[in-house]
Write an enzyme that holds these catalytic residues in place. Structure first.
Site, PDB file in Angstrom:
ATOM      1  CD  GLU A 199      -2.946  -0.848   2.150  1.00 13.44           C
ATOM      2  OE1 GLU A 199      -2.747  -0.948   3.132  1.00 13.44           O
ATOM      3  OE2 GLU A 199      -4.040  -1.058   2.167  1.00 13.44           O
ATOM      4  CD  GLU A 268      -4.798  -5.614   2.307  1.00 16.40           C
ATOM      5  OE1 GLU A 268      -5.668  -4.684   2.983  1.00 16.40           O
ATOM      6  OE2 GLU A 268      -3.201  -5.735   3.193  1.00 16.40           O
TER       7      GLU A 268
END
Length: 895
Positions: A199, A268
């Site tokens: 991320e 995710e």
């Protein structure tokens, strides 16, 4: 099929290999010892999907973090992931756990990564290993070891040579570890994909050009390790050409990678959310989660991972934050203890089965054919040549309207689509599954005090048990923790030091002590003005406790908030004691190495006659941690060396106290929890194992929904529960950490609590509810039977069925309600309607009672009558599960 023959079929397929536990353990170990998982194969990718052993695959992945469970739990978690339809297990690698001290590695116990990977491989599943090494994950310091911030000249996650050196060293260590253990797919192992960074796109702009250069370096470094499998970066739109950029979020059906040569991956899928101390509990409806997943595959996705499939527990001080709770349940399909969360687990299992039925068509087409069906309705059709010959076709029909059902025409047939739902047609004609129509059972978790299970007790006994809680012990010992400087390993220096620079995160606690001289004039000044001096700190985190002469003046809780605390001094010299505490280090954001803990800015005492006292320039004495921590009074080996005293039952709650007692392990195999609702804030250990932090802080009174509507986009503040109650009161104690009896429980209590009201309990899915109507779809397991496959059996001729199932080691002990007709109400509050088949209860009881699982056909034939012709009928059932009579064996179901 008649109900009798159905029950007999269930008896044959769901039964009951009775295998002694030692043999089970041996069976689990055999493939691990042999190291033989797969015939070596390669993994590559094209624009459509990962290519596994030469074939495109539609993959479902289950997120399971190995340190958030014990090794003894891993086989069951992996097995339930596979049974739920997963092809892959995904996990982060936790640098802080594997290298807690620079250059000293730990791959044992909960951090035995190779053992975990081997267990995944032995189950026939693949593994996606997310090395990071930054992981976020609501894990302390984002997974970075705290020693990393002390490396000279270091800046995290940017083009910084000291950081890149340490990062490359650890990533190389993990890749080499996998290679040496033969864990990569080309070696016959389960690892098919790796991840570098995590991320980073969320924070990259904070680092400017150095951030862009770092992304390129990280990708090049990873590729240069020769792992032989694809690498991904998630939430990284500028991922280099040979790295797949992937999506994280609640919905990823609109995501496109940064190159047409890369497949659409969802690393995710947030199927719930984490919880903070003082917060309510998030829940994501199963219908919405299934909708998001179906839309992802509908619109071209090929790999999707549930974050989390099993959340587990933040044992010890691993929870991040600040202020993340010890439980990491995450509202996942498998709960914190590894029990199935129904209907979420079952509804997703059905979804995965439907997607697998579509897989031949999904991999045959490079892209779907799009067809508009209405203003908010659309179809995506996949068709092509099947791998075994012949044409294949699958379709997804979506209604993205949040409020209304829609009637649509597709391929000459009519379909009804509930709001915010997707219907899956594996043959482009018949609906196998709709995301809004839940046929899976609902399981209600019951928490019982140690002793005979409530399910086996009379109503009167249950009332007595619940009114007279079974507390863990009537005998407790206490030990006072010193307030302030307690040992010889303290030091004195000028000024206020940053918390982590002193503690190195070896403890949550840091004592600061200075001397304040108060004159007679100051005392007179305060009396004259009717005021007291005040401690003022520009900014602090997470907890600050202020003591004057060892008496608590007050506490402040917050994340980089201004601290203002009135204090009372006496004339002469006063000891001002400040205790700073961490409740999980920051795990997200840019410049983590600079976040720190304790104080920022200036600290001063205001209200003195001659002006403010600048504490930033005072001489301070520092002491890291607690005396009880240093003496390890929580361990079996050292606790007897401390000077414990008997705690009287009428003793008033005291701050900064250690408590200990012994307890016996509850019978059976159900997960064990400690109910610490009678305590304040602190930490707990069982037999020396650190259970985690506890805190009976209340959640806000408002904000929880009375009803949960699955329709519409999900956010973490939608469908919350537990408002106005303590955020967490039950704390998981893995059974592998327990002995049959004389288990040592030690608590450190900061704010005052009553240990006599602590109880040990077990958790299980004690109540099952099912609700399936005549209009539900045929069982997905029937689609793969020969009759369906060769067309001799019509899908429309197969009745729906209800499947009820207890957890392993339990059986359906009673069926408390059953009605085939038009029943009313919801789980645990069912009632018969105007239409009711009189034999409902007896028929369901005969099919289910005494069995671990049962299937009940939902049809007039099965219930031997049509109680109301022309009316759509529904079967609802409520049943109870209890431990089976034979608890020394395990029952495996192949149904």
């Amino acid at each position: 099929m008649s109900l009798t023959s159905m029950a007999e079929s269930t008896r044959k397929t769901s039964l009951q290999w009775r295998i002694p536990p030692p043999i089970i353990a041996l069976l689990l170990l055999l493939p691990i010892v042999s190291g033989s998982f797969f015939k070596p194969f390669n993994v590559s990718y094209d624009q459509r999907a990962l290519i596994v052993a030469g074939k495109r695959r539609m993959l479902v992945s289950a997120g399971v973090h190995y340190p958030r469970a014990t090794p003894e739990m891993w086989p069951d978690l992996i097995a339930k992931s596979k049974e739920g339809g997963a092809d892959v297990v995904q996990t982060y690698v936790f640098w802080s756990g594997h290298e807690p001290v620079k250059g000293q590695y730990n791959f044992e116990g909960r951090y035995d990564l190779v053992k975990f990977v081997k267990l995944v491989g032995s189950s026939g599943l693949f593994l996606h290993l997310r090395i990071g090494p930054y992981v976020c994950a609501e894990w302390n310091f984002g997974g970075f070891p705290v020693w990393l911030r002390d490396v000279p000249g270091i800046e995290f996650r940017t083009d910084n040579e000291p950081f890149k050196k340490e990062m490359q060293k650890f990533v190389t260590k993990i890749v080499d570890l996998m290679r040496e253990a033969k864990m990569f797919c080309w070696q016959g192992g389960p690892v098919i994909m790796l991840q570098i960074e995590n991320e980073y796109g969320d924070v990259e702009k904070s680092y400017g050009q150095k951030g862009k250069d770092y992304v390129k370096w990280a990708a090049s470094m990873a590729l240069g390790l020769g792992a032989g499998v694809p690498w991904v970066m998630c939430k990284q739109t500028d991922a280099p050409e040979n790295i797949i950029d992937a999506c994280n979020g609640y919905y990823c059906d609109g995501f496109k990678p940064n190159s047409k040569t890369k497949p659409v991956l969802w690393t995710e899928d947030w199927d719930g959310w984490y919880t903070k101390w003082g917060g309510s509990l998030p829940h994501r409806p199963a219908e919405d989660l299934a909708f998001a997943v179906a839309r992802f595959y509908q619109r071209g996705g090929s790999f999707q991972n549930y974050y989390m499939y099993f959340g587990g527990t933040n044992f010890g001080r691993t929870s991040g934050g600040p202020f993340y709770i010890t439980s990491y349940d995450y509202d996942a399909p498998l709960d914190e203890y590894g029990l199935r969360s129904e209907p979420k687990w079952g509804h997703l299992k059905d979804l995965h089965a439907a997607i697998k039925l579509c897989e031949p068509a999904l991999v045959a087409a490079d892209a779907p054919q799009y067809k508009k069906l209405g203003s908010n309705q659309e179809a995506h059709i996949y068709h092509g040549d099947g791998e075994t010959g012949g044409k294949v076709c699958a379709a997804f029909l979506a209604n993205i309207d949040e409020h209304k059902s829609a009637h649509v025409k597709f391929n000459g047939q009519s379909y009804t689509l509930p709001p915010w739902s997707v219907s899956i047609l594996p043959d482009c004609r018949h609906v196998a599954y709709n995301t809004a129509k839940v046929g899976a059972q609902t399981s209600v978790k019951t928490v019982e005090s140690a002793g005979p299970p409530l399910g086996s007790m009379s109503i009167l006994q249950k009332v007595v048990r619940q009114d007279n809680a079974s507390y863990i012990s009537k005998s407790w010992m206490a030990l006072k923790e010193p307030i302030g400087i307690w040992g010889e390993n303290n030091f004195t220096t000028q000024g206020l030091l940053e918390h982590l620079n002193v503690t190195k995160d070896q403890s949550d606690y840091l004592w600061h002590k200075t001397s304040i001289s108060v004159s007679e004039d100051d005392i007179s000044f305060w009396k004259k003005n009717g005021a007291n001096p005040t401690l003022s700190v520009d900014s602090m985190r997470d907890v600050l406790r202020v003591f004057v002469n060892k008496q608590l003046s007050g506490s402040i809780v917050g994340h980089w908030v201004k601290a203002v605390q009135p204090v009372r001094f006496v004339q002469g010299n006063n000891d001002l004691l400040l205790l700073t505490q961490t409740v999980g280090l920051q795990n997200y954001g840019a410049f983590l190495e600079k976040d720190g803990a304790g104080f920022r800015g200036k600290a001063k005492l205001t209200g003195f006659k001659n002006g403010d006292v600048d504490l930033s320039k005072s001489s301070w004495t520092y002491q890291v941690g607690l005396k009880g921590e240093a003496e390890k009074v929580y361990t079996v080996e050292h606790n007897e060396k401390a000077e414990w005293s008997t705690l009287e039952t009428e003793a008033s709650p005291s701050i900064f106290m250690w408590y200990k007692t012994y307890f016996n392990t509850p019978d059976g195999t159900d997960p064990v929890v400690l109910d610490l609702g009678s305590m304040g804030k602190g930490q707990a250990w069982v037999n020396g194992h650190h259970i985690g932090r506890y805190w009976s802080i209340m959640s806000q009174k408002d904000g929880c929904d009375k009803t949960c509507d699955y329709r519409g986009a999900y956010t973490s503040d939608k469908c919350t529960t537990n408002c106005g109650k303590p955020t967490q009161t039950r704390y998981h104690v893995p059974r592998s950490w327990l002995k049959p009896d004389s288990n040592l429980l030690v608590l450190f209590e900061e704010t005052g609590g009553n240990p006599f009201k602590i109880s040990v309990k077990t958790v299980t899915a004690g109540v099952l509810c099912g609700q399936v109507s005549e209009s539900h779809y045929p069982p997905l397991r029937k689609w793969s039977t020969p009759g369906f496959m060769n067309g001799t059996t019509s899908i429309n001729s197969v009745a729906p069925e209800m499947h009820l199932r207890c957890e392993e080691g339990h059986v359906i002990s009673s069926v408390e309600f059953a009605s085939y007709g038009t029943p009313r109400g919801s789980c645990e509050e069912f009632s018969t309607g105007k239409c009711h088949a009189s034999k409902s209860l007896s028929i369901v009881s005969e099919a289910c009672q005494g069995r671990n699982s049962c299937f009940i056909e939902v049809s007039n034939t099965a219930f031997q009558s049509d109680p109301c012709r022309g009316t759509l009928k529904t079967l609802v059932v409520m049943a109870r599960c209890s431990p089976s009579q034979d608890t020394s064996y395990l029952s495996f179901s192949t149904a």
